[in-house]
Every structure is written in structure tokens, then in C-alpha cells.
Design an enzyme around this catalytic site. Structure first.
Site, PDB file in Angstrom:
ATOM      1  N   HIS B 165      36.901  28.994  45.960  1.00 43.33           N
ATOM      2  CA  HIS B 165      36.342  29.699  44.807  1.00 43.33           C
ATOM      3  C   HIS B 165      35.639  30.982  45.240  1.00 43.33           C
ATOM      4  O   HIS B 165      35.291  31.141  46.403  1.00 43.33           O
ATOM      5  CB  HIS B 165      35.338  28.806  44.071  1.00 43.33           C
ATOM      6  CG  HIS B 165      34.065  28.566  44.836  1.00 43.33           C
ATOM      7  ND1 HIS B 165      34.009  27.705  45.919  1.00 43.33           N
ATOM      8  CD2 HIS B 165      32.813  29.086  44.714  1.00 43.33           C
ATOM      9  CE1 HIS B 165      32.781  27.696  46.410  1.00 43.33           C
ATOM     10  NE2 HIS B 165      32.037  28.531  45.703  1.00 43.33           N
ATOM     11  N   HIS B 292      34.097  55.050  46.936  1.00 44.08           N
ATOM     12  CA  HIS B 292      35.449  54.527  47.114  1.00 44.08           C
ATOM     13  C   HIS B 292      35.312  53.013  47.240  1.00 44.08           C
ATOM     14  O   HIS B 292      34.735  52.523  48.212  1.00 44.08           O
ATOM     15  CB  HIS B 292      35.963  55.147  48.423  1.00 44.08           C
ATOM     16  CG  HIS B 292      37.431  55.071  48.666  1.00 44.08           C
ATOM     17  ND1 HIS B 292      38.206  56.199  48.798  1.00 44.08           N
ATOM     18  CD2 HIS B 292      38.267  54.032  48.859  1.00 44.08           C
ATOM     19  CE1 HIS B 292      39.454  55.852  49.072  1.00 44.08           C
ATOM     20  NE2 HIS B 292      39.517  54.538  49.113  1.00 44.08           N
TER      21      HIS B 292
END
Lengths: 334, 334
Positions: B165, B292
Site C-alpha cells: 500500500h 520539476h
């Protein structure tokens, strides 16, 4: 409802769980396992360490012989090299320099089975004096910008040797988080002409809720926005920018304050592993009005997930007010 | 001689040991221990989690029933509460607000015995789409300033559930280290009118020494000044400020790049625990020319001492050039 709290110095926000606050028994602690075996830090094994840099021998004696109470030696596996120049240079858009610096070990006691919390007050004071002596000596080296003193106690906190010791690293740069703290304090001073730590001390003494111990010279508190459960700061009550600038009497007070909090932590948290860091001013601005040296002590109770140091985002399951109450009420065993 | 290297974005210096560099076999890794037992994340146990927020069911089906490939549910023990307002307020010189935010779990597969590295490409892509869908939904909530997505894989990396998960935390503040990165990039852009990450990509592709994998759309590199051994970044080669703004084709490329690096890490480092963090722009500046987005991946090979996150001072025993060579040469098993 959990709370988001801001550290007023660095501007870091942390989440404090207030609903299901974790009490000391709720932490699954990694035990400190003592492995025994040959120890180069023990008295009688002086020839198994690099040559000593400093030692206190109350009854005299020659270097690298027994009879010392505190002994400082170069780290056998240093992170930095003491020789050479920095050779600062670029590599395209990157920057680097030689890893020049000092990496020393402060052996706090000749006895393998004693730790800082169980040393007599006077011996703890000796350790602090050794820190000071080494800082003052290393400050003469113009290559160094910061002298970092820290202690990893117990394997879970990163200690690779079980014999009680601290470490010193002298660096040609100021570590980024120290820079942030110093700059944060400077901004506050610029606005108010007051040291932010002095202001915090005044407010904490008045509100009392996060105070763990309060002596003539030192205040021990759970900080308002702690990253870790039971994180504790020891602050000199009078403004002083650098650890090594303090007057003699202060080291006596600090030894007592340090033993006091370690005793409380050991009692309340079943002698956990911990990290201790002296936060002090950088070498080139060691006397100033804005930064206030102090000790930060972090018992190792939780596993810090990597994302926390990637994002600076901390989740603390124990409100500092509850941690302070627990530590305030704990009985000091020694 | 060790090297001091500076991260050009944040300005953080780290020490890189170059003399006795640690190779993969030199690390004493804590093993990932699988404990088994009842798992609420497994298919068929949907009623044992809070009601789902999102699920992909390729063949349809009702909410909270089996048949899903990826399923997003609220964290049962959330760090933050989703209801209420922030109630920003002061407390003397301190600042706080209510701990309002979202804390969700992205269950990456219905199968307990599969992890991200062993899922088919298309399923990994689904996980990335789920990240995107949740970010886009949470950005509509005006209280939130940042959506943090991270993955702790294995107990040593802080995972409390062994079923594969990831986690999502939506925050009313921008975490301080994210703020630093974004601000550092902004300063560089102000000076050069270029994104610093785009410049790094160009330089790394040219020098090749730190490149691990290079596809049409993603570059996987060992960063120049890594804090941890085998720290790895995955960067989109075309400038894009936010993870959720990417075009569809990019998620396909990212799924492949992610599986590729996880395969290499598992092969070279014997399937270590790891932390993965998506670094993306804050909500209020999600489209910009200076930052970025990228992924940072940190295998958990060393014990980080507490002083490291107190001082921001990291000691890395493996040069990124050697880490890159090891990962470049490792054979991908799946």
C-alpha cells in the site's frame, strides 16, 4: 482533533496527536542489547585506540596510559580526514570540496559498565569540560566552520560501541539545519531586538505546562512543536550564544541538569536509546545576541519513516505537555 | 579522501565516503519479516476498512465489494481529521492550527502476497492513476496546500501493514523540506531562466556516471549528493511541475520506470525495505516553470542517527557513482 504546531525558530510545522496520545507504555521500544566482548575504550586498552588527543588524569600519568577519567581520541574510522586543504571546486553545475575535518571520540568513563546517567556529577562535568576544550582547540583551525558534538546512546540510536562515549565532528561547512536555526533566530532578533530562545524561556517558565525541570541556571522543557515523543531541550537561562563561551559555574549546573533529565527519562521510559546533540553557534559568529546554545535530547521510541526526513513533516503521537508531566513526575533513581 | 558534496537545489552538504565505500554486501540489513494473520486490505475483507473513497473495478461491481484492482480508503487511524476548519491561532509567541487534513491508504493490489515490484506494468499504472485521481479531488478542497504521497515498504521502513500500500496525506501547510526545494528551484530559475532539474537531467545524461536507467520519458539516477546509500531519483525528462498534470502516456512510462528500478534494487540489495516519496509542486503553484516533480526512493540500509535530522548533516558510505554502477549492472528478475 490533532493539532498542527509551528516551531517558531525554524518555521517547521509538526502534527501533534492529542486524541489518542501515546503514553510511555504504548511504545514498542527496541531494547539496548549489550554484547560484551573486547572493548578498546576500556581502561588498560589505551594502546588499542589511536593516540589520545586529550585526557584528564587527576593523579597525573603519561599519555595513553590508565588513570584517566575522560579521554579523547581520533575516531578510528573517521568520516572526514584531518589533513589537506579544502580544494573547493565545481563539477558542471555541482559543487564539492575535500572531506576535510576532525572526527573524535570522547570516552566518557574508563568503566565499561557505567553510562552518562550513572556517572557522579563531577565526572559528567569533566565530560562537558572535554567538549569545551576540544571545541576551543579546533576553533583555531581556520578551515573549520562548525564543531558538532553529539551522542548516540544504544544501538537503536546508532551507537556502534556500547562503552559510553560522545562524538565530535569539526566541519568546513555549517550543517543546513543549524544554519536554518541560526538564521531563524537572526530574523526574529532583527524584528524584536530580543533572542527568541530567551523569549521562549520566559514564556515557558510562566506557563509551566511544558517545564520538566527548572534550576538556577538551566531550564529543561518539552519544546512546543517537538518532532519526536519525549523530545527534550536543555537551555541555559541566561543568554549565551555558544556552548564553549560559558562560565565555569555553568558546566556544573549543566552536569546536574543533564543527569537530572537522563535520570527522569530512564525512569519514565525504561532506559531508552537516545540521541543528544549540542546546538551551538557557528565558529565565525560564536558571540552574538540572536542565537542561544542548547542541548536537544531525543529518546528513540518510534521508527522514523524515510519520508519524514524527505519532507520535514513529522507526526508526533505524544503532546509535549503530557511528556513534560510524565517526566516531571518521574522519580530520579540515582 | 572523503568528499563533501552540495545538493544544488536545497544547498545541503553531505559527506560521501570514497575510500572504503560500502558495497551492497557490506550493509547489515534488517530483514522484512512477514507476520501473516488477518489482513483488512485483502480482497473479501472490504467491510473491515472504512468506506472506500475510490476503487477501480475493471468488470464493474458495487462499492466495498471484491473485484477491484486498486482501492483507496481513509486511514483507520488518521494523523489528521477531515472535518472542521483550521482555526489558526496564537499561543503567546507560538502558532498553531487544527490538525485538519486527509489521510488515505492506497491499497495497491487485492493480493496479499504481491508487491509493487511484482505487479504487472498495467497494475502499477493503475496505482499511479489512483494517486492522480485522489490529488485532483483533494485539490478542490480550499483548505489544503499540499498533497503528500509516500510509500513505506517493509517494517524497517516504518510500514505497519504488510499488504502492499501507499499513503496520501493532504495538508493545510507545505512541508518545510518541500518548501525549501521549491524555493531553491525558484532562486535558480530567477538567475538562469531554466529549471534546475532540467539542467541536472541534461548534465547527468551527458556524463552518464550516475545514470541507472534512461527511457524516452524518464531518467533514473543516483543523485549527486545523496543522503543515503543507493538513494535514487526518478525524473520525467520533459519539464512538468506537478505529478497530477502529466499526460496519460507519462503514467505508462512511469509505471515501467518504477518497476524497473524496484527490480534492480530488489536484485542488487536483496529486496530491502524502502521509502518512496513523490515530490511535487504545492497546490497553489502547481503549474510553474521552476519546480520539476520527481520520485525519491530510499532503500533502508543504514540506521540514521537522530543527530542527522537534527543537523541536516548526512554521512553516506556509498558514492552515487558506485551505487549507479551496481544498479545499472543488476539483472532485473521480473
Amino acid at each position: 482533533m490533532p493539532e498542527l504546531r509551528k516551531d517558531p525558530i525554524t518555521g517547521r510545522w509538526v502534527i501533534i496527536s492529542t486524541d489518542r496520545a501515546k503514553r510511555p507504555d504504548d511504545f514498542l521500544r527496541e531494547r539496548i542489547v549489550r554484547k560484551g566482548g573486547f572493548c578498546p575504550f576500556c581502561t588498560g586498552h589505551e594502546e588499542r585506540t589511536p593516540h589520545e588527543i586529550l585526557a584528564y588524569r587527576p593523579n597525573g600519568g603519561s599519555a595513553n596510559s590508565p588513570g584517566w577519567t575522560v579521554r579523547v581520541v581520533p575516531n578510528k574510522f573517521p568520516a572526514l580526514g584531518i589533513e589537506g586543504d579544502l580544494a573547493r571546486r565545481g563539477d558542471g553545475l555541482f559543487d564539492k570540496m575535500n572531506g576535510v575535518g576532525a572526527h573524535e571520540v570522547i570516552i566518557e568513563t574508563p568503566d565499561h559498565d557505567v553510562d552518562l546517567a550513572s556517572l557522579p556529577d563531577k565526572r559528567v562535568e569533566d565530560v562537558l569540560w572535554a567538549f569545551r576544550d576540544r571545541i576551543l582547540d579546533l576553533k583555531k583551525d581556520k578551515r573549520f566552520r562548525y564543531v558538532l558534538i553529539f551522542k548516540n546512546h544504544g544501538g537503536p540510536a546508532g551507537a556502534s560501541m556500547e562503552h559510553s562515549h560522545s562524538q565530535l565532528i569539526a566541519l568546513p561547512i555549517v550543517p543546513i539545519r543549524v544554519r536554518e536555526e541560526v538564521d531563524g533566530s537572526k530574523v526574529y532578533y532583527g524584528q524584536k531586538e530580543r533572542c527568541i530562545y530567551c523569549d521562549i524561556i520566559r514564556q515557558e517558565v510562566q506557563s509551566e505546562v511544558r517545564v520538566i525541570a527548572d534550576s538556577d541556571s538551566f531550564l529543561t522543557v518539552a519544546p512546543y512543536a517537538p518532532r519526536f515523543p519525549f523530545e527534550t531541550w536543555i537551555l541555559p537561562k541566561q543568554h549565551e550564544s555558544a556552548f564553549e563561551n560559558s562560565s565555569s559555574a555553568l558546566y556544573e549546573g549543566l552536569a546536574r541538569a543533564l543527569k537530572n533529565i537522563l535520570g527522569r527519562i530512564n525512569q519514565a521510559l525504561e532506559s531508552p536509546a537516545y540521541n543528544l546533540v549540542i546546538h551551538t553557534s557557528p565558529v565565525m559568529e560564536s558571540t552574538n545576541d540572536y542565537y542561544h546554545w542548547h542541548i536537544e535530547l531525543m529518546p528513540k521510541l518510534t521508527k522514523v519513516a524515510g519520508f519524514e526526513w524527505g519532507t520535514g513533516f513529522y507526526l508526533n503521537p505524544t503532546p509535549p505537555e503530557e511528556a513534560a508531566a510524565v517526566l516531571r513526575d518521574s522519580i530520579i533513581s540515582s
